[in-house]
Design an enzyme around this catalytic site. Sequence first.
Site, PDB file in Angstrom:
ATOM      1  N   GLY A 176       0.789  -1.221   0.000  1.00 55.65           N
ATOM      2  CA  GLY A 176       0.000   0.000   0.000  1.00 55.65           C
ATOM      3  C   GLY A 176       0.824   1.275   0.000  1.00 55.65           C
ATOM      4  O   GLY A 176       1.906   1.361  -0.594  1.00 55.65           O
ATOM      5  N   SER A 177       0.322   2.265   0.716  1.00 58.21           N
ATOM      6  CA  SER A 177       0.867   3.626   0.652  1.00 58.21           C
ATOM      7  C   SER A 177       2.284   3.757   1.184  1.00 58.21           C
ATOM      8  O   SER A 177       2.925   4.803   0.993  1.00 58.21           O
ATOM      9  CB  SER A 177      -0.047   4.578   1.426  1.00 58.21           C
ATOM     10  OG  SER A 177      -1.328   4.615   0.835  1.00 58.21           O
ATOM     11  N   ALA A 178       2.816   2.727   1.835  1.00 58.45           N
ATOM     12  CA  ALA A 178       4.203   2.780   2.284  1.00 58.45           C
ATOM     13  C   ALA A 178       5.158   2.907   1.102  1.00 58.45           C
ATOM     14  O   ALA A 178       6.316   3.321   1.265  1.00 58.45           O
ATOM     15  CB  ALA A 178       4.545   1.538   3.103  1.00 58.45           C
TER      16      ALA A 178
END
Length: 566
Positions: free
Chosen positions: A274-276
Amino acid sequence: MVVARPLPARRGNQRGALVAVAHTRLMMGMLLFAAAVALVIGRLALLAAFGGAEARATVATLAARSDIVDRNGHPLARTIDAWTIAVHPRQIMGDKSELAGRLAALMPDRGDQTWFHAQLTKDVAFTYLQRRAAPALVEQVNALGEPALVFARETQRLYPQSTMAAHALGFLSADGHGMSGMERVLDAQLLDPKARGVPVQLSLDTRVQAAMESELGRAMGAYQAKAASGLVLDVHTGELLAMVSLPVFNPNRVGMAGTEQLRNVNTQSVYELGSALKPIAIAAAIDYGVVTSMSRRFNAAQPLKVGRFTIKDDHAQNRWLNIPETLIHSSNIATARIADEIGAARMQAWFRKLGFDKKPEIELIEKGRTLWPTFWARTTTMTTAYGHGMAVTPLHLANAYATLVNGGIARPATLLKKPAGPVPGTRVMSEATSARLRQLLRLIVLEGTGRKAEAPGYRVGGKTGTAEVATGGGYAKNANVSTFAAAFPMDAPRFVVIAMMDSPKRVEANQFQTTAAYTAAPVVSRVISRTGAILGVLPDERREVDLADLRPMIWRAPGEVGAHGE
């Protein structure tokens, strides 16, 4: 005239006959006893000649191994002298049921009477009943008097910290060879007679490992997660100070572990994180010159339609966003537009430089293959930039973040302690790009989704990542992989800290939120607070990253404090 027989003579003859019978019986009894003794001695001789040789051969294969210690010399795996209790089932002389009951009474932790009876009735020449037995127990079992029971002194591998660092250490096979972890990697070295007595020093720090295990385990239990992983990585050497994978197993009793316990989540399990991954995409845009000004804005006013796909923001701002705002609000739309300008070829090359297309770089043999897109369509380029459509391990993410903050140098992770001095690596991005990312990551913790990861005085920077769990042909709508990737202190980064949870539940402990901001970020905060000083980073609330050029770019509504998003 009747002549009477002399009575004394008759009594004398009877007495003689009785004596003769007694002598005969005595001789027969002595012969039977001698035969029994000879039988026992013969059986013992057979055991010594054949069964004993077999037992000695089995024990002989368990050669002594050198010890494994942590970076400070604390023991993680040791070779010790111990007693082994074994039996030759085919040569048992007594009643097997009775013997099984008596053994069960002496070794209740090993098994009940049924288990012991099964061992005693096996159609094998030799089987173990207890390894690493105490001398007192050996004496009690020996007192049972069964000649088929045998005892031997042998070397045993002991993991004195029990489950600590189990996946990093691994375990041994029955013949004394490494089956997983560093025991497998270092098998030849640990068995080398020339190196006997010289311990192998790992990069792990038991104090840091214990803190990560404690905090991650507590959170996993509280949030009822399926699995979890945690890493602490030195950004300048690639040394792992902690590697935690949950659920865990006890290498002293590895036979009781299942497949899930034996799996090293950090190196074998791959996830869409995801957004990591958004800071990684932003770093590519800066380094390639696609973004030359932090004030440049990208349209996130409405969902982005690409073919039959629609890209949305979880916490839509419904406006144009600059680079700091893109990360603070974790905008999928703006990140996708940036990746579109980078292009498929450069995006692939960037991820390849970070090793996302191959197994993680580390000594361990237990490594999972990443899920790398076979065809990079326009949508693939966009979605991988915000962590979907490509699956990597938590260790991949830790290595990438170390490169982001250490000046742009990629170094392979290692579980071996490095000698003092510079560690060579490969330049992935410019120092200027890395310096900018340090600012942006710190800003996310101060203003955005990473605020729960803050540890006072340690100047933490990092990014949340929450992605739906990928299933066959789609995504589970009610299960998340929640990750927080952090580094500290951001004005002079030294360590990366990763915490990941697989499928946490909505419970009161996480305020009924399964996103990384409520699950993984607090774990990172507590680990840094507990271990920062141990790692030589003293908290100092007077120091801070210089954000003077970025903070004015953040738009705030009247009365708004900070920003929100995932």
